[in-house]
Design a protein around this motif. Structure first.
Motif, mmCIF file in Angstrom:
data_model
loop_
_atom_site.group_PDB
_atom_site.id
_atom_site.type_symbol
_atom_site.label_atom_id
_atom_site.label_comp_id
_atom_site.label_asym_id
_atom_site.label_seq_id
_atom_site.Cartn_x
_atom_site.Cartn_y
_atom_site.Cartn_z
ATOM 1 N N ASN A 151 0.819 -1.214 0.000
ATOM 2 C CA ASN A 151 0.000 0.000 0.000
ATOM 3 C C ASN A 151 0.855 1.267 0.000
ATOM 4 N N PRO A 152 0.227 2.437 -0.111
ATOM 5 C CA PRO A 152 0.993 3.687 -0.193
ATOM 6 C C PRO A 152 1.873 3.988 1.017
ATOM 7 N N VAL A 153 1.551 3.432 2.179
ATOM 8 C CA VAL A 153 2.385 3.648 3.368
ATOM 9 C C VAL A 153 3.817 3.195 3.101
ATOM 10 N N CYS A 154 3.961 2.153 2.314
ATOM 11 C CA CYS A 154 5.288 1.599 2.004
ATOM 12 C C CYS A 154 6.172 2.595 1.262
ATOM 13 N N PHE A 155 5.557 3.542 0.574
ATOM 14 C CA PHE A 155 6.299 4.463 -0.293
ATOM 15 C C PHE A 155 6.236 5.912 0.193
ATOM 16 N N GLY A 156 5.770 6.111 1.415
ATOM 17 C CA GLY A 156 5.679 7.457 1.964
ATOM 18 C C GLY A 156 4.625 8.313 1.296
ATOM 19 N N GLN A 157 3.630 7.679 0.697
ATOM 20 C CA GLN A 157 2.543 8.390 0.028
ATOM 21 C C GLN A 157 1.313 8.453 0.932
ATOM 22 N N THR A 158 0.436 9.399 0.654
ATOM 23 C CA THR A 158 -0.833 9.509 1.377
ATOM 24 C C THR A 158 -1.945 8.945 0.513
ATOM 25 N N ALA A 159 -2.657 7.973 1.028
ATOM 26 C CA ALA A 159 -3.755 7.357 0.286
ATOM 27 C C ALA A 159 -5.010 8.218 0.389
ATOM 28 N N LEU A 160 -5.525 8.630 -0.761
ATOM 29 C CA LEU A 160 -6.788 9.365 -0.798
ATOM 30 C C LEU A 160 -7.952 8.440 -1.121
ATOM 31 N N LEU A 161 -7.703 7.471 -1.995
ATOM 32 C CA LEU A 161 -8.739 6.524 -2.414
ATOM 33 C C LEU A 161 -8.067 5.207 -2.770
ATOM 34 N N GLY A 162 -8.663 4.116 -2.326
ATOM 35 C CA GLY A 162 -8.146 2.799 -2.672
ATOM 36 C C GLY A 162 -9.286 1.873 -3.009
ATOM 37 N N CYS A 163 -9.070 1.005 -3.970
ATOM 38 C CA CYS A 163 -10.074 0.016 -4.351
ATOM 39 C C CYS A 163 -9.456 -1.371 -4.329
ATOM 40 N N ASP A 164 -10.056 -2.253 -3.573
ATOM 41 C CA ASP A 164 -9.611 -3.628 -3.439
ATOM 42 C C ASP A 164 -9.980 -4.406 -4.703
ATOM 43 N N VAL A 165 -8.984 -4.930 -5.412
ATOM 44 C CA VAL A 165 -9.275 -5.724 -6.603
ATOM 45 C C VAL A 165 -8.950 -7.206 -6.404
ATOM 46 N N TRP A 166 -8.869 -7.641 -5.141
ATOM 47 C CA TRP A 166 -8.873 -9.069 -4.866
ATOM 48 C C TRP A 166 -10.256 -9.597 -5.246
ATOM 49 N N GLU A 167 -10.325 -10.833 -5.722
ATOM 50 C CA GLU A 167 -11.606 -11.366 -6.182
ATOM 51 C C GLU A 167 -12.673 -11.393 -5.095
ATOM 52 N N HIS A 168 -12.263 -11.557 -3.835
ATOM 53 C CA HIS A 168 -13.285 -11.632 -2.784
ATOM 54 C C HIS A 168 -14.033 -10.308 -2.625
ATOM 55 N N SER A 169 -13.492 -9.235 -3.190
ATOM 56 C CA SER A 169 -14.153 -7.940 -3.088
ATOM 57 C C SER A 169 -15.303 -7.779 -4.066
ATOM 58 N N TYR A 170 -15.285 -8.555 -5.142
ATOM 59 C CA TYR A 170 -16.291 -8.316 -6.186
ATOM 60 C C TYR A 170 -16.950 -9.554 -6.774
ATOM 61 N N TYR A 171 -16.463 -10.746 -6.449
ATOM 62 C CA TYR A 171 -16.929 -11.920 -7.186
ATOM 63 C C TYR A 171 -18.410 -12.236 -6.929
ATOM 64 N N ILE A 172 -18.889 -12.030 -5.723
ATOM 65 C CA ILE A 172 -20.295 -12.317 -5.423
ATOM 66 C C ILE A 172 -21.212 -11.439 -6.271
ATOM 67 N N ASP A 173 -20.853 -10.175 -6.420
ATOM 68 C CA ASP A 173 -21.720 -9.215 -7.115
ATOM 69 C C ASP A 173 -21.429 -9.100 -8.611
ATOM 70 N N PHE A 174 -20.179 -9.278 -9.011
ATOM 71 C CA PHE A 174 -19.792 -9.037 -10.401
ATOM 72 C C PHE A 174 -19.139 -10.230 -11.080
ATOM 73 N N ARG A 175 -19.050 -11.367 -10.353
ATOM 74 C CA ARG A 175 -18.353 -12.533 -10.873
ATOM 75 C C ARG A 175 -16.939 -12.133 -11.316
ATOM 76 N N ASN A 176 -16.547 -12.407 -12.539
ATOM 77 C CA ASN A 176 -15.167 -12.099 -12.944
ATOM 78 C C ASN A 176 -15.052 -10.767 -13.676
ATOM 79 N N LYS A 177 -16.065 -9.931 -13.596
ATOM 80 C CA LYS A 177 -16.072 -8.666 -14.342
ATOM 81 C C LYS A 177 -15.446 -7.537 -13.517
ATOM 82 N N ARG A 178 -14.141 -7.590 -13.359
ATOM 83 C CA ARG A 178 -13.451 -6.580 -12.556
ATOM 84 C C ARG A 178 -13.635 -5.157 -13.104
#
Length: 202
Positions: A151-178
């Motif tokens: 994540n951005p902490v590793c690079f000294g950056q400030t995270a404003l917005l992040g989106c999880d693109v692991w499959e568990h974040s979307y597979y129930i609702d979108f199947r494989n349509k990332r």
């Protein structure tokens, strides 16, 4: 300090009409996120990291030269990532505050171009990972992507917005349509007030 699973800032069914179902949040928050908390606590118990802050653990255990990170890093970083993720979404207004809109236009040319770049980063992340809007060390806004739990902490950056693109974040609702999940995230799920607040503090 021990990791603690935060409550969701809204009910499990609060985002259902916006494309993230109650079932997804129950699995994602109550099971996946809780596992990072429980496993992380077991791994840091009795180590030099037991009394450190989450950010200190992430910075101290990240290995820029390694493809596979340690178990402590993976669980700490994913705990941090998910805690931010819940706050970055919400059931409220989709309106974007003016100052944030202006900064996005300055950095990317238009809000739509930002969304295109963000979606491309998320869709183009091979395997599991995250897409981010960050404030870089020089104060500029950038879209980035990271593998797995990095994540951005590793690079000294400030995270404003992040989106999880692991499959568990979307597979129930979108199947494989990332890409469809990413588009829906940007159009319906983002709490732009939260993003603007993060920007104001960066």
């Amino acid at each position: 300090m021990a990791f603690e699973l935060p409550d969701l800032p809204y009910a499990h069914d609060a985002l259902a009409s916006k494309g993230m179902s109650q079932e997804t949040l129950e699995y994602h928050h109550d099971i996946h996120h809780k596992a990072y908390v429980d496993n992380g606590n077991k791994l840091i118990d009795g180590t030099e990291w037991a009394d450190k802050s989450l950010e200190e653990i992430i910075k101290g255990t990240y290995d820029a030269n390694a493809v596979a990170q340690s178990g402590i890093f993976n669980n700490a970083s994913q705990h941090w990532n998910h805690t931010q993720f819940w706050e970055m979404m919400g059931p409220g207004s989709d309106a974007m505050p003016g100052e944030l809109e202006s900064r996005l236009k300055d950095a990317f040319g238009s809000v739509e171009k930002f969304k295109e770049d963000f979606s491309a980063a998320g869709a183009g992340q091979f395997g599991s990972g995250w897409a981010w809007l960050v404030v870089d060390g020089d104060g500029s806004l950038k879209v980035t992507k990271t593998e797995n739990g990095v994540n951005p902490v590793c690079f000294g950056q400030t995270a404003l917005l992040g989106c999880d693109v692991w499959e568990h974040s979307y597979y129930i609702d979108f199947r494989n349509k990332r890409p469809a999940y990413l588009s829906n995230f940007l159009e319906n799920l983002v709490n732009w007030d939260n993003v603007a607040e993060r920007l104001s503090k960066a």
